[in-house]
Design a protein around this motif. Structure first.
Motif, PDB file in Angstrom:
ATOM      1  N   TRP A   1       9.435 -10.183-106.999  1.00 37.76           N
ATOM      2  CA  TRP A   1       9.523 -11.414-107.991  1.00 37.76           C
ATOM      3  C   TRP A   1      10.671 -11.945-108.075  1.00 37.76           C
ATOM      4  O   TRP A   1      10.674 -13.415-108.400  1.00 37.76           O
ATOM      5  N   THR A   2      11.992 -11.714-107.307  1.00 39.50           N
ATOM      6  CA  THR A   2      12.963 -12.630-107.568  1.00 39.50           C
ATOM      7  C   THR A   2      13.059 -13.245-106.288  1.00 39.50           C
ATOM      8  O   THR A   2      13.723 -14.433-105.986  1.00 39.50           O
ATOM      9  N   GLU A   3      12.863 -12.523-105.171  1.00 38.29           N
ATOM     10  CA  GLU A   3      12.877 -13.124-103.536  1.00 38.29           C
ATOM     11  C   GLU A   3      11.791 -13.908-103.178  1.00 38.29           C
ATOM     12  O   GLU A   3      11.742 -14.846-102.354  1.00 38.29           O
TER      13      GLU A   3
ATOM     14  N   ALA B   1      18.497  -9.022-109.085  1.00 41.86           N
ATOM     15  CA  ALA B   1      18.172  -9.967-107.945  1.00 41.86           C
ATOM     16  C   ALA B   1      19.017  -9.399-106.742  1.00 41.86           C
ATOM     17  O   ALA B   1      18.559  -9.427-105.487  1.00 41.86           O
TER      18      ALA B   1
ATOM     19  N   SER C   1      13.064 -21.598-111.720  1.00 40.56           N
ATOM     20  CA  SER C   1      12.747 -20.054-111.775  1.00 40.56           C
ATOM     21  C   SER C   1      12.515 -19.162-112.499  1.00 40.56           C
ATOM     22  O   SER C   1      12.757 -18.371-112.828  1.00 40.56           O
TER      23      SER C   1
ATOM     24  N   GLY D   1      14.797  -6.455-104.561  1.00 47.77           N
ATOM     25  CA  GLY D   1      15.803  -7.445-104.514  1.00 47.77           C
ATOM     26  C   GLY D   1      16.025  -7.963-103.232  1.00 47.77           C
ATOM     27  O   GLY D   1      15.422  -7.609-102.118  1.00 47.77           O
TER      28      GLY D   1
ATOM     29  N   ARG E   1      20.303  -9.894-114.649  1.00 46.46           N
ATOM     30  CA  ARG E   1      19.254 -10.715-113.762  1.00 46.46           C
ATOM     31  C   ARG E   1      19.714 -10.660-112.431  1.00 46.46           C
ATOM     32  O   ARG E   1      19.219 -10.602-111.354  1.00 46.46           O
TER      33      ARG E   1
ATOM     34  N   GLU F   1       6.619 -14.763-113.787  1.00 44.44           N
ATOM     35  CA  GLU F   1       7.897 -15.298-113.589  1.00 44.44           C
ATOM     36  C   GLU F   1       7.562 -16.637-112.697  1.00 44.44           C
ATOM     37  O   GLU F   1       8.213 -17.608-112.807  1.00 44.44           O
TER      38      GLU F   1
END
Length: 240
Positions: A183-185, A114, A97, A125, A110, A87
């Motif tokens: 991986w999202t934050e 997240a 992103s 998340g 998604r 990512e």
């Protein structure tokens, strides 16, 4: 297994999709994974056999049903870390992103993941990062000399009747607590035995509920109250 052999196992899109789905920490049937990846059952069976032989998945049989799950926390960490890397690389290449979602359903998924999701057996998340921050701020865990559960943290767990899973000894033993890059934050949440215990408790006490069959979670009204009272968390309201 060599690095090249491991890379070859995960290089196939279908096998990668299987491993990503199994990051929800549950056991799936071969048929469920086949439908998830959009492949024929015979194709799924062939790919699963390779992943099991390679030690990435473990198999359980109940009657006619064949269930598979990730082989353990180390495999989950590997898959999550590779997801973070992929990512991040995609975001760097596009200046954003990562690739944009192709459908409204994908965008909704998604967004939900997240906000709150499972990362194998711990919380991730924005929810997972918020829990990690709160526990650090309150001195329940410390990162002074590497992440560790403090005496206050042990007392807090006892007060809440949250049991840590028994710690296995020997090489490869699971740490009491470890950081896991979200991986999202792009920040860390709590993994290890502590992360697993917190996630298990949140699910058992219905502080969070699973959304559909994926990894996304929804914080319940009871969970909102419990997290506010126990950790001082004030979570953003969910849209809709």
């Amino acid at each position: 297994m060599s690095l090249a052999q491991l890379a070859a196992l995960l290089a196939d899109p279908t096998r990668a999709a299987f491993c990503g789905a199994l990051l929800d920490g549950r056991a799936w049937t071969a048929g469920e994974l086949a439908r998830h990846a959009g492949v024929a059952p015979s194709t799924a069976s062939e790919h699963l056999s390779r992943l099991i032989a390679g030690g990435l998945l473990a198999e359980e049989r109940q009657g006619r049903h064949r269930y598979v799950r990730l082989a353990g926390p180390a495999v989950a960490t590997l898959i999550e870390d590779l997801t973070v890397f992929a990512e991040t690389a995609a975001g760097d290449a596009t200046g954003g992103s990562g690739p944009a979602p192709g459908t409204l359903r994908e965008a909704t998924r998604r967004s939900a993941e997240a906000r709150a999701r499972t990362c194998y057996d711990h919380l991730a998340g924005r929810l997972g990062v918020a829990v990690a921050d709160a526990m650090l701020d309150r001195g329940l865990v410390s990162d002074d000399a590497g992440l560790a559960l403090t005496g206050d943290g042990l007392g807090w767990l006892a007060e809440q009747a949250i049991d840590l899973p028994p710690r296995a000894g020997g090489r490869g033993a699971r740490p009491v607590v470890r950081t896991c890059l979200d991986w999202t934050e792009r920040r860390t949440h709590l993994g290890g035995a502590l992360g697993a215990a917190l996630c298990r408790t949140a699910l058992e006490r219905a502080w969070v509920q699973r959304i559909g069959s994926g990894r996304a979670l929804r914080v319940t009204p009871d969970g909102d109250r419990a997290l506010r009272e126990l950790l001082g968390l004030r979570l953003e309201p969910e849209a809709g």
